[in-house]
Design a protein around this motif. Structure first.
Motif, PDB file in Angstrom:
ATOM      1  N   CYS A  46      41.905  63.461  45.449  1.00 42.49           N
ATOM      2  CA  CYS A  46      41.788  62.171  46.129  1.00 42.49           C
ATOM      3  C   CYS A  46      41.616  61.034  45.123  1.00 42.49           C
ATOM      4  CB  CYS A  46      40.615  62.189  47.109  1.00 42.49           C
ATOM      5  SG  CYS A  46      39.011  62.463  46.350  1.00 42.49           S
ATOM      6  N   TYR A  47      42.026  59.856  45.540  1.00 41.55           N
ATOM      7  CA  TYR A  47      41.833  58.630  44.751  1.00 41.55           C
ATOM      8  C   TYR A  47      42.104  57.431  45.650  1.00 41.55           C
ATOM      9  CZ  TYR A  47      46.961  58.885  44.403  1.00 41.55           C
ATOM     10  OH  TYR A  47      48.312  58.975  44.698  1.00 41.55           O
ATOM     11  N   PRO A  48      41.559  56.249  45.305  1.00 42.32           N
ATOM     12  CA  PRO A  48      41.800  55.037  46.088  1.00 42.32           C
ATOM     13  C   PRO A  48      42.977  54.242  45.529  1.00 42.32           C
ATOM     14  CG  PRO A  48      40.081  54.614  44.514  1.00 42.32           C
ATOM     15  CD  PRO A  48      40.525  56.040  44.285  1.00 42.32           C
ATOM     16  N   VAL A  49      43.392  53.239  46.283  1.00 38.66           N
ATOM     17  CA  VAL A  49      44.514  52.387  45.897  1.00 38.66           C
ATOM     18  C   VAL A  49      44.179  50.937  46.215  1.00 38.66           C
ATOM     19  CG1 VAL A  49      46.805  51.685  46.745  1.00 38.66           C
ATOM     20  CG2 VAL A  49      46.440  54.022  45.980  1.00 38.66           C
ATOM     21  N   HIS A  50      44.503  50.044  45.300  1.00 43.20           N
ATOM     22  CA  HIS A  50      44.527  48.610  45.578  1.00 43.20           C
ATOM     23  C   HIS A  50      45.573  47.986  44.658  1.00 43.20           C
ATOM     24  CE1 HIS A  50      42.756  46.701  41.989  1.00 43.20           C
ATOM     25  NE2 HIS A  50      42.096  47.832  41.853  1.00 43.20           N
ATOM     26  N   PRO A  51      46.132  46.819  45.003  1.00 44.10           N
ATOM     27  CA  PRO A  51      47.268  46.274  44.248  1.00 44.10           C
ATOM     28  C   PRO A  51      46.932  45.175  43.244  1.00 44.10           C
ATOM     29  CG  PRO A  51      47.141  45.168  46.353  1.00 44.10           C
ATOM     30  CD  PRO A  51      45.970  46.116  46.297  1.00 44.10           C
ATOM     31  N   SER A  63      42.084  57.496  49.546  1.00 46.00           N
ATOM     32  CA  SER A  63      40.901  57.024  50.264  1.00 46.00           C
ATOM     33  C   SER A  63      40.003  56.239  49.323  1.00 46.00           C
ATOM     34  CB  SER A  63      40.139  58.218  50.848  1.00 46.00           C
ATOM     35  OG  SER A  63      39.016  57.807  51.578  1.00 46.00           O
ATOM     36  N   PRO A  64      39.798  54.921  49.625  1.00 47.54           N
ATOM     37  CA  PRO A  64      40.525  54.162  50.638  1.00 47.54           C
ATOM     38  C   PRO A  64      41.640  53.334  50.014  1.00 47.54           C
ATOM     39  CG  PRO A  64      38.615  52.912  49.969  1.00 47.54           C
ATOM     40  CD  PRO A  64      38.626  54.171  49.130  1.00 47.54           C
ATOM     41  N   VAL A  65      42.487  52.772  50.879  1.00 42.46           N
ATOM     42  CA  VAL A  65      43.422  51.711  50.494  1.00 42.46           C
ATOM     43  C   VAL A  65      42.758  50.390  50.838  1.00 42.46           C
ATOM     44  CG1 VAL A  65      45.673  50.658  50.907  1.00 42.46           C
ATOM     45  CG2 VAL A  65      45.442  53.144  50.935  1.00 42.46           C
ATOM     46  N   THR A  66      42.702  49.479  49.880  1.00 50.69           N
ATOM     47  CA  THR A  66      42.139  48.153  50.121  1.00 50.69           C
ATOM     48  C   THR A  66      43.076  47.102  49.538  1.00 50.69           C
ATOM     49  OG1 THR A  66      40.821  48.334  48.089  1.00 50.69           O
ATOM     50  CG2 THR A  66      39.742  48.919  50.158  1.00 50.69           C
ATOM     51  N   LEU A  67      43.018  45.897  50.074  1.00 50.05           N
ATOM     52  CA  LEU A  67      43.867  44.826  49.558  1.00 50.05           C
ATOM     53  C   LEU A  67      43.317  44.275  48.260  1.00 50.05           C
ATOM     54  CD1 LEU A  67      46.472  43.317  50.323  1.00 50.05           C
ATOM     55  CD2 LEU A  67      45.044  41.583  51.428  1.00 50.05           C
ATOM     56  N   GLN A  68      42.016  44.261  48.115  1.00 52.59           N
ATOM     57  CA  GLN A  68      41.360  43.823  46.886  1.00 52.59           C
ATOM     58  C   GLN A  68      40.524  44.987  46.358  1.00 52.59           C
ATOM     59  OE1 GLN A  68      40.976  42.512  44.047  1.00 52.59           O
ATOM     60  NE2 GLN A  68      40.838  40.351  44.682  1.00 52.59           N
ATOM     61  N   ARG A  69      40.312  45.026  45.057  1.00 45.44           N
ATOM     62  CA  ARG A  69      39.504  46.124  44.518  1.00 45.44           C
ATOM     63  C   ARG A  69      38.048  45.976  44.969  1.00 45.44           C
ATOM     64  NH1 ARG A  69      39.279  44.998  37.955  1.00 45.44           N
ATOM     65  NH2 ARG A  69      37.934  43.157  37.993  1.00 45.44           N
ATOM     66  N   ARG A  70      37.425  47.108  45.276  1.00 44.41           N
ATOM     67  CA  ARG A  70      36.055  47.101  45.778  1.00 44.41           C
ATOM     68  C   ARG A  70      35.049  46.800  44.680  1.00 44.41           C
ATOM     69  NH1 ARG A  70      35.536  52.832  47.337  1.00 44.41           N
ATOM     70  NH2 ARG A  70      37.175  53.024  45.768  1.00 44.41           N
ATOM     71  N   VAL A 108      31.145  53.134  41.026  1.00 42.38           N
ATOM     72  CA  VAL A 108      30.745  52.968  42.423  1.00 42.38           C
ATOM     73  C   VAL A 108      30.521  51.490  42.676  1.00 42.38           C
ATOM     74  CG1 VAL A 108      29.683  55.255  42.614  1.00 42.38           C
ATOM     75  CG2 VAL A 108      28.293  53.295  41.898  1.00 42.38           C
ATOM     76  N   GLU A 109      30.536  51.126  43.943  1.00 49.35           N
ATOM     77  CA  GLU A 109      30.330  49.730  44.298  1.00 49.35           C
ATOM     78  C   GLU A 109      28.851  49.384  44.171  1.00 49.35           C
ATOM     79  OE1 GLU A 109      31.588  46.560  47.797  1.00 49.35           O
ATOM     80  OE2 GLU A 109      32.138  48.682  47.952  1.00 49.35           O
ATOM     81  N   LEU A 110      28.582  48.268  43.479  1.00 49.47           N
ATOM     82  CA  LEU A 110      27.212  47.796  43.295  1.00 49.47           C
ATOM     83  C   LEU A 110      26.944  46.627  44.234  1.00 49.47           C
ATOM     84  CD1 LEU A 110      27.187  47.845  39.379  1.00 49.47           C
ATOM     85  CD2 LEU A 110      26.316  49.614  40.932  1.00 49.47           C
ATOM     86  N   PRO A 111      25.688  46.401  44.611  1.00 49.37           N
ATOM     87  CA  PRO A 111      25.376  45.261  45.486  1.00 49.37           C
ATOM     88  C   PRO A 111      25.817  43.945  44.859  1.00 49.37           C
ATOM     89  CG  PRO A 111      23.489  46.753  45.310  1.00 49.37           C
ATOM     90  CD  PRO A 111      24.490  47.206  44.293  1.00 49.37           C
ATOM     91  N   PRO A 119      32.308  37.432  48.125  1.00 47.53           N
ATOM     92  CA  PRO A 119      32.363  38.442  47.060  1.00 47.53           C
ATOM     93  C   PRO A 119      33.791  38.658  46.576  1.00 47.53           C
ATOM     94  CG  PRO A 119      31.090  39.222  48.945  1.00 47.53           C
ATOM     95  CD  PRO A 119      31.783  37.972  49.384  1.00 47.53           C
ATOM     96  N   PRO A 120      33.965  39.061  45.320  1.00 47.49           N
ATOM     97  CA  PRO A 120      35.322  39.302  44.801  1.00 47.49           C
ATOM     98  C   PRO A 120      36.026  40.471  45.479  1.00 47.49           C
ATOM     99  CG  PRO A 120      33.637  39.948  43.199  1.00 47.49           C
ATOM    100  CD  PRO A 120      32.926  39.217  44.287  1.00 47.49           C
ATOM    101  N   SER A 121      35.300  41.311  46.220  1.00 49.88           N
ATOM    102  CA  SER A 121      35.931  42.427  46.925  1.00 49.88           C
ATOM    103  C   SER A 121      36.586  42.000  48.228  1.00 49.88           C
ATOM    104  CB  SER A 121      34.890  43.510  47.222  1.00 49.88           C
ATOM    105  OG  SER A 121      33.861  42.992  48.052  1.00 49.88           O
ATOM    106  N   VAL A 122      36.423  40.749  48.621  1.00 47.93           N
ATOM    107  CA  VAL A 122      36.978  40.235  49.876  1.00 47.93           C
ATOM    108  C   VAL A 122      38.242  39.446  49.579  1.00 47.93           C
ATOM    109  CG1 VAL A 122      36.602  38.636  51.802  1.00 47.93           C
ATOM    110  CG2 VAL A 122      34.755  40.156  51.050  1.00 47.93           C
TER     111      VAL A 122
END
Length: 626
Positions: A385-390, A426-433, A441-444, A451-454
């Motif tokens: 498994c691995y995630p994807v963002h562009p 898992s997961p696909v996101t439009l922006q990197r988390r 891992v995602e930090l607070p 946030p830059p993840s949005v």
């Protein structure tokens, strides 16, 4: 502003200080030539154009450009001299100077070579010491650099002789498909040298890139009258399991949110469970309840640190008492780019003592590049498994669309070293988390504002178009399972019952259903269909996700561009119906989770040329030609 330019028989698009899509006829020769400034955490500093002069003729151009780069401590200015000549030559010169002292990972010119044209093709590399090497652009994604110490590269695209020379620094080439970019990139300075580097005020950076093309007489001209989408039902793939991630806000879904999301019929529900956190049981219990209410299986993503055996045993006990319906378990380590084999073996053994049939995936929570460089071994895992963002390297709409095809490249390469194991995205996101150069891992988020993840584009028609493209290329690459986005909020597919956290800054409102929601609802309403391959003559403008069940066809045709597009669909028989989700219908769709748009439905014949509105999603029902 976009400007179409010519350099002899070369076509060029100039935009925001970069040259894009250098081509002759239908053959793309270079994807891009552009300058890049990246800080000590590999964040790209956005350019601010201070001055720009463009002179062009029918077969040549000159551009003088002044750009400021400011972000944090970075303060850098550069002048660029870009010229295209009638002899099919393009030069891109840079004269930059640091206006302050700062740390950087990269400053300089970059050249992108299109993967579609170059992968598997021979290449001649001239090195900085004068030696010449016969090499090739790799077919499968290379985990590390492809060419080192590059002075020039020569290759053939179609029948066209191409060469590019580099001055001012030592350049090397990497395979950007590791990050789902559809290109190879030649850049400076070599990554073998220490970074970040302190640049003192007054330091100058001068570089030059020269591209030459030969043997292009009689090149085929591109036909831009209309786009053609061709269906290829002979190439068919099982529709992957499609799921959604739990909201990172942490709050439980409301009853109304569950009722809305349940209309989609997701297959699974990913939840991140940090087993080293004291509240992990509360998170797991909430996820169990929500997955049951949503009518789908759980996809727990377990994060380990510290006493791995104790944490694995605790989760096994939770499984024993709760009896969850689990699609698969993802195993990660908080401090590792890819699941270490010894930890995977230990955890899998403990979990299977409780449930011998549980399916388990190992891999990376950060990106494909990490499983490519640290490939999971045979630990009795069922999946990789691995995630994807562009958006690892750039964030403009064109780059996001270009990189859709790169998602499929990662699946095909993963299958090569995965053996008979399945592939989970898992997961696909439009922006990197999160920034994987800092943490795995995602930090607070501790900053102010969004946030830059949005990425607000997820809430728009463009976000829906992009998602259809992602489903297309991952499905056509035969991925086994894909998890998308989050349930609600700024990273979700609906706003939910709460007011937007940043009112006025995002295109959302309380209760709003985002256009991307209707992509999933349409596709999963046809879960007994297969994905069939389709090709577009201009996939950067118009593309198509195609489903079929016997002779029945269901298509999602998207127009990525800000302009109206003309398209003809080849492979359908008889009349077909189309419903647009566009600027004229998105408002009503944003309030109705069962929206069909039937009152906007139109019928077409297979020979018709159809007009697609800008940034539109078009749902098609018809029959395949036999």
């Amino acid at each position: 502003m976009k400007t179409i330019l010519k350099a002899g028989q070369l076509n060029v698009l100039y935009e925001n200080g970069s040259l894009r899509y250098i081509s002759s006829g239908k053959t793309e020769l270079l994807r891009m030539i552009y300058p890049a400034v990246r800080d000590e955490e590999w964040n790209t500093v956005n350019p601010v154009i201070l001055g720009e002069v463009i002179d062009k003729t029918d077969d040549s151009f000159r551009i003088k450009l002044s750009i400021l780069y400011r972000s944090g401590e970075i303060n850098f200015r550069a002048k660029y001299f870009i010229e295209g000549k009638s002899d099919n030559t393009i030069s891109f010169g840079m004269e930059g100077e640091a206006s302050g002292t700062f740390r950087k990972n990269r400053i300089g010119l970059c050249v992108l070579h299109p993967a579609e044209e170059c992968a598997g093709k021979n290449c001649t590399v001239e090195h900085t010491d004068g030696s010449v090497e016969s090499s090739f652009f790799p077919e499968e994604i290379n985990p590390h650099q492809v060419f080192f110490n590059v002075r020039s590269l020569k290759w053939i695209a179609g029948k066209i002789n191409c060469s590019v020379t580099f001055e001012g620094d030592v350049f090397e080439t990497e395979d950007q498909r590791n990050w789902t970019d559809t290109s190879f990139k030649t850049y400076s300075t070599p990554l073998s040298l220490p970074f970040p580097v302190v640049i003192t005020e007054g330091t100058r950076v001068n570089q030059k890139v020269v591209f030459r093309a030969g043997n292009i007489t009689g090149a085929e001209r591109a036909d831009n009258q209309f786009n053609v989408i061709r269906l290829i039902p002979e190439e068919s793939y099982i529709l992957p399991s499609i799921g959604v991630s739990r909201s990172s806000s942490g709050n439980a879904l409301t009853l109304q949110e569950i009722r809305t999301l349940r209309t989609i019929g997701f297959n699974h529900y990913r939840t991140d469970i940090p087993l080293y956190s004291p509240d992990w049981i509360e998170i797991a219990d909430l996820s169990l309840n929500e997955s049951f209410e949503l009518g789908c299986q759980m996809e727990p993503a377990l994060f380990f640190a510290g006493d791995v055996s104790r944490h694995a045993s605790a989760f096994a006990e939770w499984m024993e008492t709760r009896k969850p319906d689990i699609a698969r378990i993802l195993i990660f380590h908080r401090d590792s780019p890819s699941t270490p084999d010894d930890i995977a073996t230990k955890v899998i053994s403990i979990l299977r003592n409780t449930d011998p049939d549980v399916k388990i995936a190992t891999g990376s929570n950060a990106g494909f590049v990490h499983i490519n460089r640290f490939r999971p071994g045979n630990t009795e895992n069922d999946f990789i498994c691995y995630p994807v963002h562009p958006q690892e390297h750039a964030s403009d709409n064109a780059t996001l669309v270009e990189n859709l095809k790169g998602q499929g490249y990662t699946v095909r390469s993963a299958k090569v070293f995965a053996g008979n194991k399945g592939i989970i995205i898992s997961p696909v996101t439009l922006q990197r988390r999160f920034n994987a150069n800092i943490s795995y891992v995602e930090l607070p988020y501790r900053g102010d504002g969004i946030p830059p993840s949005v990425d607000p584009r997820l809430m728009t028609l463009f976000g829906a178009c992009w998602t259809a493209g992602s489903l297309k290329y991952l499905g056509e690459a035969d991925a086994d399972s894909i998890t998308y986005f989050e349930t609600r909020g700024a990273r979700g597919i609906i706003q939910g019952n709460e007011e937007p956290e940043w009112p006025g800054l995002l295109p959302s409102a309380k209760g709003m259903i985002f256009p991307v929601f209707h992509i999933f609802r349409f596709v999963l309403a046809h879960r007994n269909f297969n994905i069939i391959k389709s090709v577009s003559t201009d996939p950067l403008s118009v593309d198509c996700l195609s489903l079929a069940n016997g002779k029945e066809a269901r298509l999602v045709v998207v127009n990525f561009s800000d302009e109206q597009a003309q398209v003809r669909i080849e492979g359908l028989a008889g009349k077909f119906r189309m419903v647009p989700l566009d600027g004229s219908t998105s408002a009503e769709a944003s309030t109705d989770c069962r929206w069909t748009g039937n009152r906007h439905q139109k019928s077409f014949n297979p020979s018709d040329i159809i007009s697609l509105n800008p940034n539109s999603v078009n749902f098609v029902e018809g029959w395949l030609k036999t």
